[in-house]
Design a protein around this motif. Sequence first.
Motif, PDB file in Angstrom:
ATOM      1  N   GLU A  71       4.393  10.431   4.383  1.00 42.95           N
ATOM      2  CA  GLU A  71       5.790   9.024   4.636  1.00 42.95           C
ATOM      3  C   GLU A  71       5.031   7.712   4.821  1.00 42.95           C
ATOM      4  O   GLU A  71       5.494   6.722   5.015  1.00 42.95           O
ATOM      5  N   ARG A  72       3.441   7.699   4.866  1.00 43.37           N
ATOM      6  CA  ARG A  72       2.594   6.141   5.053  1.00 43.37           C
ATOM      7  C   ARG A  72       2.278   6.055   3.626  1.00 43.37           C
ATOM      8  O   ARG A  72       1.739   5.168   3.878  1.00 43.37           O
ATOM      9  N   GLU A 124       3.049  13.250   8.275  1.00 42.99           N
ATOM     10  CA  GLU A 124       2.543  11.690   8.470  1.00 42.99           C
ATOM     11  C   GLU A 124       2.476  11.260   7.245  1.00 42.99           C
ATOM     12  O   GLU A 124       2.349   9.804   6.916  1.00 42.99           O
TER      13      GLU A 124
END
Length: 480
Positions: free
Chosen positions: A317-318, A314
Amino acid sequence: MDARAAGAGTTPGAAQALALQFERLRAAQAAEPWPEWPVREQRLRRLLQLVRDHEPAIAAAIHQDFGNRPSIETEIIEVWPSLEEIKGALRHGRGWMKPRRAGVGKWFLPARARIVPQPLGVVGIIVPWNYPLNLAVTPLAAALAAGNRAMLKLSEFTPAYGELMQRLVGEAFGADEVVVVTGGADVAVQFSALPFDHLLFTGSTPVGRKVMAAAAPNLTPVTLELGGKSPGVVTPGYPMAHAVERLLMGKLVNAGQTCIAPDYVLVHRPELEAFVQAAQQQARRMYPSGLADTDYCSIVNERQYERLLAGVAEAQERGSLGVPLFTGEQRSDARHRMAPLLLVDPPADTRVMNEEIFGPVLPVVPYDSVEQAMRYVQERPRPLALYWFDRDRARTDLAMRALPAGGMTVNDTLLHAGQEGLPFGGVGASGMGHYHGRWGFDTFSKLKPVFLQSPVNALSLFLPPYRPLARRMLHWMKRL
């Protein structure tokens, strides 16, 4: 968790068995409510002998549960601290038991006062999987020194260790002294609901809330040793190699599965690249064989491993930059082994910046001024630990006063938790209450105030019917 323990936890008979074990302990305590020191000493010596005699078997069981936990790491972080805690209780326990002098108000002289440490009774201890020996023995030593009897609930995620300790404790202690319980979450719920005289839980904040709720109907006092986001702060100009060495020691022991591990680190923005390079060099010095290094611990189970991978995915991906600290292989799914990783400047709303990481992932957050770094810590839930790296004494003193934390180590990590003379515990979201050394003895005692009236006293002057002399004296006393 073994099938036998799991099955036991799902039947009404299991709850009844827990209640019977508890009542046996309570009846024994009622028959001996204030054990003399020789009794307490003998129980502590049996606990000491248990750890000393069975150290290799204990280390082997923990190694089996983790997939790989180096035996020397178990010696350093579990066996040695456990032995020190017991030996400290043996050295000082007799003195801790003694009534403590207390003053009385001047108007009550020549009366006297005492504080008498009284055993609470039957103590419950819920032990986590990450340090299954130390976090069982340390509170148990304090409870025994204080004259209590105890029930321990061990984690279902360390089944080999749990089975071994249940047998060893059963051999070393009577069923009316110390009892070990195994089983899953359902057993933990039943355990938490027993009417203990005190309940100590070590684990995550969400589970801590559930434990406290289960204890509330009985008004059971609780000590919650939780975790949270323990920050490290490297101030501008601090020797980077030393800061990184100490931070990675605290982060990578037990592969980061430590409640007081540095959870993220704040680094002065101009020194960010130097921090990253130093971290890569240090990690490779500590573990020259990388993921294959037998001195590097595995993640305890697939559930925790997958949780860590999801948090990393996560953040990347951010937009967070992932920097591997090992060369070569970075993960082994079959053996749930995960190489350490820096996550540079992850977004504030990602999982790794809001949940305790509990693994070998270290977010690195750049800051532009020390004041900004301090505000960053102050604006977040209170952590269990704070690690401040600084050579400026005045600024360090300010950090000690201004930054909230359950405990603090300056220019190092973890070491405040190993000091017998310091209380260990969280504050707010990271827990409540404390133990270790005398602080543990006091946690598991009722410090009972006792007032000893003198044969010569003026109390009769203040009994009804109230006479003018009483009013004049009261007026005089209020003015002094």
